[in-house]
Design a protein around this motif. Structure first.
Motif, PDB file in Angstrom:
ATOM      1  N   GLU A  60      53.589  38.623  33.816  1.00 28.20           N
ATOM      2  CA  GLU A  60      54.568  38.972  32.777  1.00 28.20           C
ATOM      3  C   GLU A  60      53.928  39.948  31.782  1.00 28.20           C
ATOM      4  O   GLU A  60      52.821  39.695  31.291  1.00 28.20           O
ATOM      5  N   SER A 106      64.439  37.955  28.826  1.00 30.77           N
ATOM      6  CA  SER A 106      65.564  38.031  27.885  1.00 30.77           C
ATOM      7  C   SER A 106      66.154  36.648  27.614  1.00 30.77           C
ATOM      8  O   SER A 106      66.852  36.458  26.614  1.00 30.77           O
ATOM      9  N   THR A 113      75.365  32.206  26.161  1.00 31.29           N
ATOM     10  CA  THR A 113      76.678  32.215  26.828  1.00 31.29           C
ATOM     11  C   THR A 113      76.468  32.167  28.337  1.00 31.29           C
ATOM     12  O   THR A 113      75.683  32.951  28.872  1.00 31.29           O
ATOM     13  N   VAL A 226      52.703  45.228  35.135  1.00 27.58           N
ATOM     14  CA  VAL A 226      52.578  45.708  36.507  1.00 27.58           C
ATOM     15  C   VAL A 226      52.822  47.211  36.527  1.00 27.58           C
ATOM     16  O   VAL A 226      53.847  47.696  36.047  1.00 27.58           O
ATOM     17  N   GLY A 496      68.643  41.015  37.559  1.00 23.74           N
ATOM     18  CA  GLY A 496      69.930  41.670  37.342  1.00 23.74           C
ATOM     19  C   GLY A 496      70.012  43.070  37.922  1.00 23.74           C
ATOM     20  O   GLY A 496      71.086  43.672  37.913  1.00 23.74           O
ATOM     21  N   GLN A 508      73.651  36.045  32.556  1.00 22.52           N
ATOM     22  CA  GLN A 508      72.547  35.145  32.912  1.00 22.52           C
ATOM     23  C   GLN A 508      72.887  34.163  34.036  1.00 22.52           C
ATOM     24  O   GLN A 508      72.108  33.984  34.971  1.00 22.52           O
TER      25      GLN A 508
HETATM   26  C1  FAD Z   1      69.672  39.632  22.543  1.00 22.26           C
HETATM   27  C2  FAD Z   1      70.223  39.272  23.894  1.00 22.26           C
HETATM   28  C3  FAD Z   1      71.294  38.389  23.993  1.00 22.26           C
HETATM   29  C4  FAD Z   1      71.819  38.060  25.234  1.00 22.26           C
HETATM   30  N1  FAD Z   1      72.770  37.096  25.325  1.00 22.26           N
HETATM   31  C5  FAD Z   1      73.207  36.695  26.535  1.00 22.26           C
HETATM   32  C6  FAD Z   1      74.102  35.604  26.671  1.00 22.26           C
HETATM   33  O1  FAD Z   1      74.466  34.960  25.689  1.00 22.26           O
HETATM   34  N2  FAD Z   1      74.528  35.276  27.922  1.00 22.26           N
HETATM   35  C7  FAD Z   1      74.134  35.958  29.036  1.00 22.26           C
HETATM   36  O2  FAD Z   1      74.602  35.640  30.137  1.00 22.26           O
HETATM   37  N3  FAD Z   1      73.258  36.972  28.934  1.00 22.26           N
HETATM   38  C8  FAD Z   1      72.762  37.331  27.726  1.00 22.26           C
HETATM   39  N4  FAD Z   1      71.812  38.309  27.642  1.00 22.26           N
HETATM   40  C9  FAD Z   1      71.377  38.973  28.878  1.00 22.26           C
HETATM   41  C10 FAD Z   1      70.519  38.067  29.782  1.00 22.26           C
HETATM   42  O3  FAD Z   1      69.564  37.375  29.039  1.00 22.26           O
HETATM   43  C11 FAD Z   1      69.859  38.965  30.828  1.00 22.26           C
HETATM   44  O4  FAD Z   1      70.892  39.598  31.575  1.00 22.26           O
HETATM   45  C12 FAD Z   1      68.956  38.231  31.792  1.00 22.26           C
HETATM   46  O5  FAD Z   1      67.953  37.499  31.133  1.00 22.26           O
HETATM   47  C13 FAD Z   1      68.298  39.254  32.708  1.00 22.26           C
HETATM   48  O6  FAD Z   1      67.475  38.580  33.620  1.00 22.26           O
HETATM   49  P1  FAD Z   1      66.403  39.399  34.467  1.00 22.26           P
HETATM   50  O7  FAD Z   1      65.643  38.438  35.278  1.00 22.26           O
HETATM   51  O8  FAD Z   1      67.104  40.517  35.136  1.00 22.26           O
HETATM   52  O9  FAD Z   1      65.458  40.101  33.366  1.00 22.26           O
HETATM   53  P2  FAD Z   1      64.766  39.535  32.056  1.00 22.26           P
HETATM   54  O10 FAD Z   1      65.269  38.180  31.713  1.00 22.26           O
HETATM   55  O11 FAD Z   1      64.896  40.586  31.023  1.00 22.26           O
HETATM   56  O12 FAD Z   1      63.233  39.375  32.479  1.00 22.26           O
HETATM   57  C14 FAD Z   1      62.457  40.467  32.910  1.00 22.26           C
HETATM   58  C15 FAD Z   1      61.005  40.212  32.492  1.00 22.26           C
HETATM   59  O13 FAD Z   1      60.158  41.138  33.199  1.00 22.26           O
HETATM   60  C16 FAD Z   1      59.149  41.591  32.323  1.00 22.26           C
HETATM   61  N5  FAD Z   1      58.669  42.894  32.783  1.00 22.26           N
HETATM   62  C17 FAD Z   1      59.327  44.077  32.767  1.00 22.26           C
HETATM   63  N6  FAD Z   1      58.545  45.050  33.267  1.00 22.26           N
HETATM   64  C18 FAD Z   1      57.374  44.471  33.601  1.00 22.26           C
HETATM   65  C19 FAD Z   1      56.156  44.967  34.156  1.00 22.26           C
HETATM   66  N7  FAD Z   1      56.007  46.262  34.480  1.00 22.26           N
HETATM   67  N8  FAD Z   1      55.129  44.103  34.346  1.00 22.26           N
HETATM   68  C20 FAD Z   1      55.261  42.785  34.032  1.00 22.26           C
HETATM   69  N9  FAD Z   1      56.401  42.265  33.495  1.00 22.26           N
HETATM   70  C21 FAD Z   1      57.437  43.101  33.290  1.00 22.26           C
HETATM   71  C22 FAD Z   1      59.847  41.677  30.972  1.00 22.26           C
HETATM   72  O14 FAD Z   1      58.898  41.665  29.913  1.00 22.26           O
HETATM   73  C23 FAD Z   1      60.753  40.454  31.006  1.00 22.26           C
HETATM   74  O15 FAD Z   1      60.115  39.338  30.451  1.00 22.26           O
HETATM   75  C24 FAD Z   1      71.273  38.659  26.409  1.00 22.26           C
HETATM   76  C25 FAD Z   1      70.197  39.547  26.313  1.00 22.26           C
HETATM   77  C26 FAD Z   1      69.664  39.844  25.067  1.00 22.26           C
HETATM   78  C27 FAD Z   1      68.488  40.772  25.000  1.00 22.26           C
END
Ligand code: FAD
Length: 532
Positions: A60, A106, A113, A226, A496, A508
């Protein structure tokens, strides 16, 4: 009441955690599976794979923080827990983007929600995007599994006044609305989800799946970015990561991670960026294209009594009155919700400066804010954005099209109508050149003629999706309908970025459910092959 900190307890119990900022020399680590990113996709994948008996390394880029450091202060939360201190923008700066960067991704900062993927999106993917075996009937058991795992249930308390206004407006106008399901357990209803839950009530990956994977022996490497995947002859052969210091600045220390299988869960924008940096196969030039944002418009409303929109569950009501009205491929629909209204968050997403900005902020406690999240990626004039590599990292070029602005005008009108129906004294569409509107009649005619344009109209996003689409047709998809790469036999994407369009709903739970399905299948295949 003392608040138990599961992270401190886990670390004390001997979790394998490497904070790369503390390393004085490089390291090589090996496991069955390396997962890049610890958010919605990475967290769920880590738990399922470790439960299947596989050894897992989670790497991470962000830090491992916990409730002990979540002190409900925006000035600390944004730099510590968000990409680019919550100031990320598209290339032309017209859209502000929020994305988490910490263990839990995130989900550590999201607003809880939880909505299952809408059927029209899944039907569109099956018909137009070559996605197979992903109907609601096929997904519902996975949603149910994750809803049980993350305690996702209907918010039984009174909505805060910000959400109540949305509900009242819908009731008065006869519009559809729904009480939101949230992933919380013992929520204190403080309203500070966006700064990291101070009481560990939010069932984010930080306090659920990641601790469970670590309890089962997984290794977590935090503050390690990464850089690239190494590959040869259709196989990934390793991951190269760079240690970051405590301020998340790169150091000279390198980590090499080796595994039988690799999972990218770095989220939209970053998963495609890693693949592009690695020079992996992309014969149809799809990587980073069709990145979606649910570009979101804001409408402020001044009430005569306090709204206190910073306090209480940030989102507990939504309205789908306008999302699918014209069919998936018709005019861009929009979902109505409200955001939490904290001083830095709202002052960075509003208009005016000097005296006019100060006057707006003076009304802070009386301010109700409604948002319209525009469903992108379905209409032919809504192709989303394109991620490019730059000398310093990446840029997301996201043109706001005529189809978007057409929908934006309708959305501003809907929001104003709703806010006046709910009892607002004045409404302010958040776009330069418009002043406070005093009635729905006035709003209707002003909004019909107001100028809408990039950098004049505030547009924001907390939902980043797409850029590494799933599907069976390699001309439009990078991974198959189970997230397996079309080009590398030991590579999956679980986040996502695999959505072929946006969702028309907060993402999410879609990521949790689809990852649970795909990681379970992968775990079966990997354990079967190691037995063979
Ligand atoms: C303020 C906010 C409020 C939100 N509210 C909601 C809600 O209420 N309901 C809902 O459904 N969704 C909500 N979302 C969106 C939801 O949280 C995201 O769509 C979801 O978490 C995305 O999941 P993911 O696995 O794609 O990426 P993420 O959860 O963003 O995780 C990706 C991770 O990869 C890491 N990463 C990135 N690049 C690298 C790299 N090169 N090397 C190592 N690590 C890396 C990042 O640091 C991060 O920790 C919200 C988002 C935010 C920011």
């Amino acid at each position: 009441m003392a608040i138990q900190d599961p992270i401190e307890e886990g670390l004390a119990s001997g979790w394998k955690h490497i904070d790369a900022s503390q390393l004085s020399e490089g390291r090589t680590l090996e496991a069955d599976v390396v997962i890049v990113g610890s958010g919605a996709g990475g967290g769920v994948a880590a738990e399922i794979l470790t439960q299947a008996g596989l050894s897992v390394i989670i790497v991470e880029g962000g830090p491992l923080k916990s409730s002990n450091s979540f002190n409900m202060e925006e000035r600390r939360a944004y730099p510590n827990l968000y990409h680019q201190a919550a100031g990320m923008k598209t290339k032309d700066k017209a859209i502000g983007i929020f994305q988490g960067r910490a263990v839990g991704g995130s989900t550590t900062v999201n607003w809880t929600t939880s909505i299952r993927t809408p059927e029209p999106a899944l039907e569109f993917w099956a018909k137009e995007k070559s996605v197979t075996d992903l109907s609601r009937a096929e997904l519902d058991p996975w949603f149910q599994k994750m809803e049980e795992r993350l305690n996702i249930s209907k918010w039984e308390y009174e909505p805060n006044r910000n959400n109540q206004a949305l509900k009242t407006g819908c009731e008065k106008l006869g519009w559809d609305f729904t009480v939101i399901k949230r992933n919380v357990k013992g929520c204190w209803n403080t309203g500070y989800c966006g700064m990291g839950c101070p009481v560990n009530a939010k069932q984010s990956m930080l306090v659920t799946t990641i601790p469970s994977a670590l309890d089962l022996g997984a290794t977590l490497v935090s503050r390690a970015k990464v850089i690239e995947l190494e590959h040869h002859n259709g196989k990934i052969t390793g991951v190269k990561a760079q240690a970051l210091d405590e301020q998340l600045k790169p150091t000279a220390i390198e980590l090499n991670l080796k595994a039988k299988h690799y999972i990218l869960s770095a989220g939209a924008i970053h998963t495609p960026t890693i693949l592009m940096r690695s020079g992996t196969d992309d014969p149809h030039q799809l990587l980073g294209k069709r990145t979606f944002l649910h570009p979101t418009l804001l409408s402020g409303a001044v009430f005569s009594d306090p709204i206190n929109a910073h306090s209480g569950a940030p989102q507990s009501i939504y309205s789908d009155e306008f999302v699918w009205r014209d069919g998936a491929a018709g005019e861009l629909g929009y979902k109505l919700e409200v955001p939490p209204v904290h001083p830095i968050l709202i002052s960075s997403k509003t208009i005016g400066y000097g005296k006019s900005h100060a006057a707006l902020m003076e009304n802070f406690n009386q301010l109700q804010v409604t948002i319209a999240l525009v469903r992108d990626g379905f209409h032919p004039d809504s192709q989303g954005g394109q991620v490019h590599l730059t000398d310093t990292g990446f840029a997301l070029d996201y043109p706001l099209t005529d189809a978007f602005w057409h929908s934006a005008r309708r959305a501003f009108a809907s929001m104003a109508e709703l806010q006046f129906a709910a009892g607002a004294k004045q409404v302010l569409p958040i776009s330069e050149g418009v002043s406070y509107l005093n009635s729905w009649k006035e709003a209707k005619s002003v909004i019909a003629d107001m100028e809408l344009a990039p950098l004049k109209t505030v547009v924001a996003s907390a939902h980043v999706m797409g850029g590494c689409a799933m599907g069976e047709d390699t001309k439009i998809a990078m991974v198959d309908s189970h997230g397996r790469s079309h080009y590398y036999e030991n590579l999956s994407v679980m986040d996502g970025s695999i959505f072929p369009t946006s969702l028309g709903a907060n993402p999410q739970l879609s990521i949790y459910g689809m990852t649970a399905r795909n990681a379970t299948k992968l775990a079966e295949e990997l354990t079967a092959s190691s037995l063979a």
